[in-house]
Design a protein around this motif. Structure first.
Motif, PDB file in Angstrom:
ATOM      1  N   SER A 352       0.807  -1.222   0.000  1.00 46.92           N
ATOM      2  CA  SER A 352       0.000   0.000   0.000  1.00 46.92           C
ATOM      3  C   SER A 352       0.839   1.270   0.000  1.00 46.92           C
ATOM      4  O   SER A 352       0.313   2.359  -0.232  1.00 46.92           O
ATOM      5  N   TRP A 353       2.132   1.156   0.264  1.00 45.88           N
ATOM      6  CA  TRP A 353       2.964   2.342   0.330  1.00 45.88           C
ATOM      7  C   TRP A 353       3.238   2.958  -1.032  1.00 45.88           C
ATOM      8  O   TRP A 353       3.588   4.132  -1.117  1.00 45.88           O
ATOM      9  N   PHE A 354       3.099   2.170  -2.083  1.00 50.21           N
ATOM     10  CA  PHE A 354       3.641   2.572  -3.369  1.00 50.21           C
ATOM     11  C   PHE A 354       2.579   3.146  -4.291  1.00 50.21           C
ATOM     12  O   PHE A 354       1.398   2.811  -4.207  1.00 50.21           O
ATOM     13  N   LYS A 355       3.034   3.976  -5.198  1.00 51.39           N
ATOM     14  CA  LYS A 355       2.139   4.721  -6.069  1.00 51.39           C
ATOM     15  C   LYS A 355       1.287   3.807  -6.939  1.00 51.39           C
ATOM     16  O   LYS A 355       0.077   3.983  -7.052  1.00 51.39           O
ATOM     17  N   ASN A 356       1.909   2.813  -7.574  1.00 50.19           N
ATOM     18  CA  ASN A 356       1.147   1.891  -8.427  1.00 50.19           C
ATOM     19  C   ASN A 356       1.926   0.600  -8.555  1.00 50.19           C
ATOM     20  O   ASN A 356       2.740   0.423  -9.474  1.00 50.19           O
ATOM     21  N   LEU A 357       1.673  -0.320  -7.639  1.00 45.27           N
ATOM     22  CA  LEU A 357       2.440  -1.559  -7.603  1.00 45.27           C
ATOM     23  C   LEU A 357       2.209  -2.399  -8.851  1.00 45.27           C
ATOM     24  O   LEU A 357       3.122  -3.087  -9.327  1.00 45.27           O
ATOM     25  N   THR A 358       1.022  -2.363  -9.424  1.00 48.38           N
ATOM     26  CA  THR A 358       0.719  -3.215 -10.580  1.00 48.38           C
ATOM     27  C   THR A 358       1.557  -2.846 -11.798  1.00 48.38           C
ATOM     28  O   THR A 358       1.787  -3.684 -12.671  1.00 48.38           O
ATOM     29  N   THR A 359       2.001  -1.608 -11.885  1.00 48.06           N
ATOM     30  CA  THR A 359       2.867  -1.208 -12.992  1.00 48.06           C
ATOM     31  C   THR A 359       4.328  -1.141 -12.577  1.00 48.06           C
ATOM     32  O   THR A 359       5.183  -0.748 -13.382  1.00 48.06           O
ATOM     33  N   GLY A 360       4.614  -1.482 -11.331  1.00 49.63           N
ATOM     34  CA  GLY A 360       5.982  -1.434 -10.853  1.00 49.63           C
ATOM     35  C   GLY A 360       6.451  -0.073 -10.415  1.00 49.63           C
ATOM     36  O   GLY A 360       7.649   0.143 -10.224  1.00 49.63           O
ATOM     37  N   ASP A 361       5.525   0.862 -10.245  1.00 49.63           N
ATOM     38  CA  ASP A 361       5.895   2.212  -9.804  1.00 49.63           C
ATOM     39  C   ASP A 361       6.048   2.197  -8.287  1.00 49.63           C
ATOM     40  O   ASP A 361       5.051   2.183  -7.548  1.00 49.63           O
TER      41      ASP A 361
END
Length: 626
Positions: A352-361
């Motif tokens: 949940s910390w990351f901007k967009n985990l599904t795109t690897g961001d």
């Protein structure tokens, strides 16, 4: 057909400089992602423009025969330049190959397909010579490498590489290895999501010294069978002192490798890279691996993968390694006797910390107490993050590749009344200046003592506008320090509004936090809030109209009925109402339809009513000056 040869006027004028670079040829990794990298206008020597495959081949042959010192500009189109019978083998020195348009997608150099051509070799370019630049084009569908080099000083900028049957960029063991290369601003990928075999990789560099690999994206370098693919970036077999920074590695079997087994790497730094693997490939492996790689530094990387170890440092020869400020979801592990110093790494990052985990961001999307401002300071080795944002942004370095920046579009609401324009019968202010088209459409604070250089201008005024105001944010601990200024409008109900008529004032570029709010008007004493007010994404109201104590200092507001108002009469804006203000009123004369600081009541007429307001407030001193 012989290629057309053009000597550019610019080249003639600067012929004394054989290595002209018209711009810095840099980028940010987000520009690679969005395909907005600025083209590289590098020119060396004679300029040759080609527009067909035969012309390109001829230009390369002629350049090799002449010993180089040429720039080959390639017109938009597709060129099948690499075949089993011939491919660009560059023996010349000092060569530039780039698209004429600067569009990496408009010039496509191809082979005959992503397929096994053994025992024949098919490369997009083989750079035997030194000082070769390849920029602003695509290389795809070759049987071996898109670019192989044994020459020094290779420069690759804004190149898209797709679908090679072996490693995309190869540093060979020819001679003493290729040194001093820069690979930047490029996209290396398998668009289908998987490679053709396991013997693939992004960069595979043997005996390479002093390379810089920066601001690139590597995607889907993954094996379909037999064994895992090689790394997205790999320096080994007696390489040394290489820098790998600000790269984004997405769903590659292995991320970054220095050394392999006993085939060593010496030193170098791996910093500010984002490495993501969703675990869907059958051979997904480590994010960063040091194997027989002494004296290497691994700083401020973010890794989110499925393999149990995010970073590994292996073998007894791997010693004097420092691993700091890395943010991972998996372990950082010594294997087979590897030795290193670990400091301020965080290894339990949450999705949940990351901007967009599904795109690897893997950029941090909000402040994380365990990560934000928790890193070790590295002022000479890590001065920026993956987006080239300066570090630190807060009180200390953040852990990971991205430095968290609080929202820079924070807001507030402000309410204020000004004495001269106030009508007690309606508890509102008059709008005579705007109603009669006397009020200017461009902000009026570009004069002394304000000297505000803002360019606020409108073509149509919002409804019910009273006048222009200059709004400031000042430091919570030092009211003399101006953090932000902007010109806004005052509406007749007391709301400060934007040029578009919105009550939420947006403070672009201002970090969330508490600031004193200061307000200036051309004919009234400036005021500043008595309390520092929180400027944040969700705005709250600071109201100067309901309490004398809302303004800092004693007697800084006057009142009419229940309303508290800015004090009229400071015509010269110096914070003191005195004879100098009277003199300004006097020389203005009895004029009408004029916009003037001496118009204390805002009706466009300079007369005794303005004098009366000045006389009433004579000798009052404000707390604030511009």
């Amino acid at each position: 057909m012989k290629p057309t040869i053009t000597i550019l006027c610019l080249l003639f004028l600067l012929s004394f400089h054989p290595n002209l670079i018209a711009q810095d040829c840099n980028c940010k990794v987000t520009q690679v992602e969005n395909n907005t990298v600025e083209p590289c206008d590098k020119i060396i020597g004679e300029v040759v423009m080609v527009s067909s495959t035969s012309e390109l081949r001829t230009a390369i042959i002629q350049a090799n025969d002449a010993g180089g010192n040429r720039t080959i500009l390639i017109a938009d189109g597709t060129y099948q330049i690499a075949t089993t019978s011939w491919y660009p083998y560059i023996t010349a020195n000092d060569m530039v190959f780039r698209s004429l348009s600067g569009n990496r997608d408009a010039v496509i150099l191809t082979g005959t397909g992503m397929k096994d051509v053994a025992p024949i070799t098919v490369n997009g370019f083989y750079c035997f010579g030194n000082n070769i630049t390849i920029a602003d084009l695509t290389i795809k569908d070759v049987g071996n490498h898109a670019i192989a080099t044994e020459g020094d000083n290779l420069f690759v900028h804004n190149v898209k590489i797709q679908n090679t049957f072996e490693q995309m960029i190869k540093g060979t063991t020819g001679g003493d290895g290729a040194d001093n290369a820069i690979i930047q601003c490029s996209l290396l990928e398998y668009p289908a999501g998987i490679g053709p075999q396991f013997y693939i990789g992004g960069l595979d560099i043997h005996e390479g010294d002093n390379w810089i690999v920066r601001d690139n994206i590597f995607k889907n370098i993954t094996s379909p069978s037999v064994s895992l693919a090689q790394h997205a970036v790999h320096f080994w077999n007696f390489s040394s002192n290489n820098i790998v920074e600000r790269n984004w590695i997405i769903n590659c079997d292995r991320g970054i490798g220095f050394g392999l087994g006993s085939l060593s790497n010496e030193g170098g730094i791996i910093r500010n890279n984002m490495i993501y693997n969703d675990g869907s490939s059958i051979f997904h492996d480590v994010g960063i691996s040091l194997e027989t790689s002494p004296n290497t530094k691994v700083y401020n990387n973010t890794i989110f993968i499925s393999y149990p170890n995010a970073i590994e440092y292996r073998f007894a020869e791997t010693k004097n390694v420092t691993i700091k400020n890395n943010l991972t979801n998996q372990s950082i592990r010594s294997r087979d006797g590897g030795q290193g110093e670990l400091l301020t790494n965080y290894v339990t990052a949450q999705e949940s910390w990351f901007k967009n985990l599904t795109t690897g961001d893997l950029r941090i999307q909000s402040e994380i107490p365990s990560v934000t401002n928790q890193g070790t300071s590295l002022p000479t080795e890590v001065t920026m993050d993956i987006d080239q944002t300066a570090r630190p942004q807060g009180g200390a370095y953040d852990i990971g590749a991205s430095e968290y920046i609080a929202s820079l579009t924070n807001r507030a609401k402000v309410k204020i009344m000004i004495e001269g324009y106030f009508e007690e019968s309606s508890s509102r202010m008059n709008t005579i200046l705007s109603d009669n088209n006397i009020m200017p459409l461009i902000q009026p604070f570009n004069v002394a003592p304000f000297n505000y250089a803002g360019v606020e201008v409108v073509s149509i005024l919002p409804a019910n506008v009273v006048d222009w105001m200059l709004l400031e944010l000042r430091d919570a601990n030092n009211i003399d320090q101006i953090i932000h200024q902007q010109a806004v409008f005052l509406r007749n109900d007391g709301a400060l509004i934007t040029l578009e008529g919105q009550e939420e004032i947006v403070f672009n570029g201002v970090h969330i936090g508490a600031y004193h709010i200061a307000v200036h008007h051309l004919s009234h004493l400036a005021i500043i809030s008595s309390q520092a007010h929180l400027i944040q994404e969700i705005p709250t109201l600071y109201d100067f109209t309901n309490n004398a104590a809302s303004a800092m200092g004693v007697g800084q507001l006057t009142n009419k009925g229940k309303q508290y108002l800015m004090i009229s009469g400071d015509f010269d804006g110096n914070g003191v109402i005195n004879n100098e203000d009277y003199n300004l009123w006097k020389i203005s004369g009895a004029v009408i339809n004029i916009y003037s600081p001496a118009d204390a009541d805002g009706n466009g007429i300079i007369n005794n009513l303005d004098y009366n307001l000045w006389k009433k407030n004579k000798s009052k001193i404000g707390l604030l000056t511009p």
